[in-house]
Design an enzyme around this catalytic site. Structure first.
Site, PDB file in Angstrom:
ATOM      1  N   LYS A  94     -23.508 -89.007  29.229  1.00  0.00           N
ATOM      2  CA  LYS A  94     -23.411 -88.561  27.833  1.00  0.00           C
ATOM      3  C   LYS A  94     -23.600 -87.051  27.785  1.00  0.00           C
ATOM      4  O   LYS A  94     -24.725 -86.556  27.898  1.00  0.00           O
ATOM      5  CB  LYS A  94     -24.471 -89.264  26.976  1.00  0.00           C
ATOM      6  CG  LYS A  94     -24.301 -90.786  26.930  1.00  0.00           C
ATOM      7  CD  LYS A  94     -25.414 -91.461  26.156  1.00  0.00           C
ATOM      8  CE  LYS A  94     -25.218 -92.980  26.109  1.00  0.00           C
ATOM      9  NZ  LYS A  94     -26.298 -93.662  25.359  1.00  0.00           N
ATOM     10  N   LYS A 183     -25.605 -87.601  19.505  1.00  0.00           N
ATOM     11  CA  LYS A 183     -26.891 -88.088  18.985  1.00  0.00           C
ATOM     12  C   LYS A 183     -28.057 -87.493  19.746  1.00  0.00           C
ATOM     13  O   LYS A 183     -29.182 -87.450  19.237  1.00  0.00           O
ATOM     14  CB  LYS A 183     -26.927 -89.616  18.998  1.00  0.00           C
ATOM     15  CG  LYS A 183     -26.706 -90.268  20.350  1.00  0.00           C
ATOM     16  CD  LYS A 183     -27.959 -90.374  21.199  1.00  0.00           C
ATOM     17  CE  LYS A 183     -27.612 -90.856  22.590  1.00  0.00           C
ATOM     18  NZ  LYS A 183     -28.783 -90.916  23.494  1.00  0.00           N
ATOM     19  N   SER A 246     -37.051 -92.004  25.035  1.00  0.00           N
ATOM     20  CA  SER A 246     -35.909 -91.100  25.004  1.00  0.00           C
ATOM     21  C   SER A 246     -36.311 -89.721  25.495  1.00  0.00           C
ATOM     22  O   SER A 246     -37.238 -89.101  24.965  1.00  0.00           O
ATOM     23  CB  SER A 246     -35.345 -91.000  23.583  1.00  0.00           C
ATOM     24  OG  SER A 246     -34.519 -89.853  23.453  1.00  0.00           O
ATOM     25  N   ARG A 247     -35.609 -89.221  26.489  1.00  0.00           N
ATOM     26  CA  ARG A 247     -35.937 -87.904  27.048  1.00  0.00           C
ATOM     27  C   ARG A 247     -35.667 -86.791  26.039  1.00  0.00           C
ATOM     28  O   ARG A 247     -36.407 -85.807  25.972  1.00  0.00           O
ATOM     29  CB  ARG A 247     -35.144 -87.671  28.337  1.00  0.00           C
ATOM     30  CG  ARG A 247     -35.569 -88.582  29.479  1.00  0.00           C
ATOM     31  CD  ARG A 247     -34.879 -88.229  30.762  1.00  0.00           C
ATOM     32  NE  ARG A 247     -33.462 -88.554  30.718  1.00  0.00           N
ATOM     33  CZ  ARG A 247     -32.950 -89.724  31.093  1.00  0.00           C
ATOM     34  NH1 ARG A 247     -33.755 -90.689  31.507  1.00  0.00           N
ATOM     35  NH2 ARG A 247     -31.654 -89.947  31.056  1.00  0.00           N
ATOM     36  N   ASN A 248     -34.601 -86.923  25.251  1.00  0.00           N
ATOM     37  CA  ASN A 248     -34.298 -85.890  24.263  1.00  0.00           C
ATOM     38  C   ASN A 248     -35.346 -85.867  23.154  1.00  0.00           C
ATOM     39  O   ASN A 248     -35.763 -84.804  22.700  1.00  0.00           O
ATOM     40  CB  ASN A 248     -32.897 -86.125  23.698  1.00  0.00           C
ATOM     41  CG  ASN A 248     -31.832 -85.971  24.758  1.00  0.00           C
ATOM     42  OD1 ASN A 248     -31.490 -84.873  25.155  1.00  0.00           O
ATOM     43  ND2 ASN A 248     -31.311 -87.093  25.249  1.00  0.00           N
ATOM     44  N   GLU A 273     -29.929 -84.527  28.319  1.00  0.00           N
ATOM     45  CA  GLU A 273     -28.573 -83.993  28.175  1.00  0.00           C
ATOM     46  C   GLU A 273     -28.381 -83.224  26.865  1.00  0.00           C
ATOM     47  O   GLU A 273     -27.490 -82.388  26.746  1.00  0.00           O
ATOM     48  CB  GLU A 273     -27.548 -85.136  28.246  1.00  0.00           C
ATOM     49  CG  GLU A 273     -27.467 -85.829  29.597  1.00  0.00           C
ATOM     50  CD  GLU A 273     -26.773 -85.007  30.663  1.00  0.00           C
ATOM     51  OE1 GLU A 273     -26.477 -83.819  30.412  1.00  0.00           O
ATOM     52  OE2 GLU A 273     -26.531 -85.555  31.757  1.00  0.00           O
TER      53      GLU A 273
END
Length: 331
Positions: A94, A183, A246-248, A273
Site C-alpha cells: 500500500k 487511508k 496500525s503502524r501509521n 507507508e
C-alpha cells in the site's frame, strides 16, 4: 455465467504453487493462509541471500508483500529471474511510488509497476481492513482482490480464503489500491487526535472528513467513488484508525506524545507507508489543485513544521463551507 466462472476458478485454484516475496508480518500471514489452503508455499525474504530464481520455477501465483520502497527492486529481480507464462501476480503493498508523478501523470501504484514489467500477466491487488496480528490469531476478517482480469482475481480469492478470512472480488483495481494507500495518511492524523485525547467527537469528524478527502483524490484520479465505501476504502480506514496495531496510527500517536519522528520510527515494527504516501500525495495534489487539508497538515507535522496541537487547530479554523462539495455531490 458467474457460476461457470466460479466453477472454473475452483478447478484452477487447487494445488497451486504460491511464492510470497516479503517475509514481514503481512507476507508471513499471507503465506500461512495459502499453506492452510493446501497449496505449496515458498516464502522469500530479500534479506535472506537465497536465490529467487529457483523459487519462482513453476509458480502459479507470486505475492509481493514488500514495502513501497522495495517494489521497484523486487519487480526487477523477478523480471530477471523469469516466471512461467501463466503466473498471476498479487500485490499487497500500500503506497505511492516516490519516483513518479507529475501534474500530467499520476504517481505509479505497485500494481502499475508490476503490470509495466509483466504486460502479458494478470495483476491482482489485495487490500482491505487486514491487521496481520489479528488474522494470525484466527480472528475473522475480510478483504478485497481487484483486477481487470476477474477470472484471475477469483483464483486468488479461492487460493487465500479460509473460514475466518473472507475475500471479495472487485473490478476497480485503481480504487481498491488507492483506498488502501490513502487511508494511511488519515490514520496518522487520527493517531495524533487520539494521542492528544481530543475525544470521540473529534475523531469521528476527522475520520468522516478523511474519507471525503480520499474520495475526492481517488475520483479525480479515475477511481469509482462507490469503491471507497467498501472494504478497501471505509473498511480499511476504520480498522487502521481504531487500532494501536496500525503502524501509521502509532506514528501520529507518538508525535502527539511529544516524540520526534525519528524516535517513533525507532520503536516501530515494520514500515509506516503513510509517511512516504503523504509526501507524494501532497505534492501532486497541490500541482493538480486538489484540496487535501488533512493530508496537508499531516505533511507539515511530519516535517516538524507544526505541532500536533497547531495542526488540529488549523483544521478546525478552516473557512466555513457546505459539508458536500459540488464535485462530491456529482460523483
Amino acid at each position: 455465467m458467474q457460476n461457470n466462472s466460479n466453477s472454473k476458478a475452483r478447478t484452477l485454484a487447487s494445488n497451486l504453487t504460491v511464492v510470497v516475496i516479503g517475509a514481514g508480518a503481512w507476507g508471513t500471514t499471507l503465506a500461512k493462509l495459502a499453506d492452510a489452503g493446501g497449496h505449496e508455499v515458498r516464502l522469500w525474504s530479500r534479506r535472506s541471500g537465497d536465490r529467487l530464481q529457483p523459487l519462482l520455477e513453476g509458480a502459479d501465483i507470486v505475492v509481493s508483500a514488500v514495502s513501497m520502497k522495495g517494489v521497484r527492486t523486487t519487480v526487477e529481480q523477478v523480471r530477471q529471474a523469469g516466471v512461467a507464462p501463466h503466473t498471476i501476480f498479487v500485490t499487497a503493498t500500500k503506497g505511492l511510488d516516490p519516483d513518479s508523478g507529475s501534474p500530467e501523470q499520476l504517481p505509479l501504484l505497485p500494481s502499475q509497476l508490476w503490470q509495466t514489467a509483466f504486460p502479458a500477466h494478470p495483476v491482482v491487488v489485495l487490500s482491505g481492513p487486514n491487521l496481520s496480528k489479528e488474522i494470525q490469531q484466527g480472528l475473522p476478517a475480510a478483504t478485497v482482490v481487484a483486477s481487470q482480469d476477474i477470472p484471475s482475481a477469483e483464483i486468488v480469492q479461492l487460493a487465500l480464503s479460509s473460514p475466518s478470512f473472507r475475500i471479495y472480488t472487485n473490478p476497480d483495481i485503481l480504487g481498491v489500491e488507492l483506498g488502501g494507500t490513502l487511508k494511511n495518511v488519515i490514520a496518522i492524523a487520527v493517531g495524533t487526535c487520539d494521542g492528544l485525547q481530543l475525544g470521540t467527537n473529534a475523531k469521528a469528524a476527522l475520520v468522516t472528513r478523511g474519507l471525503a478527502e480520499i474520495i475526492r483524490v481517488g475520483t479525480c484520479w479515475g477511481a469509482r467513488p462507490e469503491t471507497f465505501y467498501g472494504l478497501a476504502g471505509l473498511g480499511d480506514l476504520l480498522a487502521t484508525c481504531n487500532s494501536p496495531l496500525s503502524r501509521n496510527y502509532q506514528v501520529g500517536y507518538g508525535l502527539a506524545q511529544g516524540k520526534s519522528l525519528e524516535q517513533v520510527l525507532a520503536q516501530l515494527e515494520g514500515t509506516a507507508e503513510g509517511i512516504n504516501t503523504t509526501q507524494v500525495l501532497v505534492k501532486l495534489a497541490s500541482q493538480q489543485g486538489i484540496p487535501v487539508p488533512i493530508s496537508h497538515q499531516v505533511d507539515r507535522l511530519l516535517q516538524n513544521k507544526i505541532t500536533p496541537q497547531a495542526a488540529v487547530e488549523a483544521l478546525m479554523l478552516r473557512d466555513y463551507k457546505p459539508e458536500m462539495e459540488e464535485r462530491e455531490v456529482e460523483s
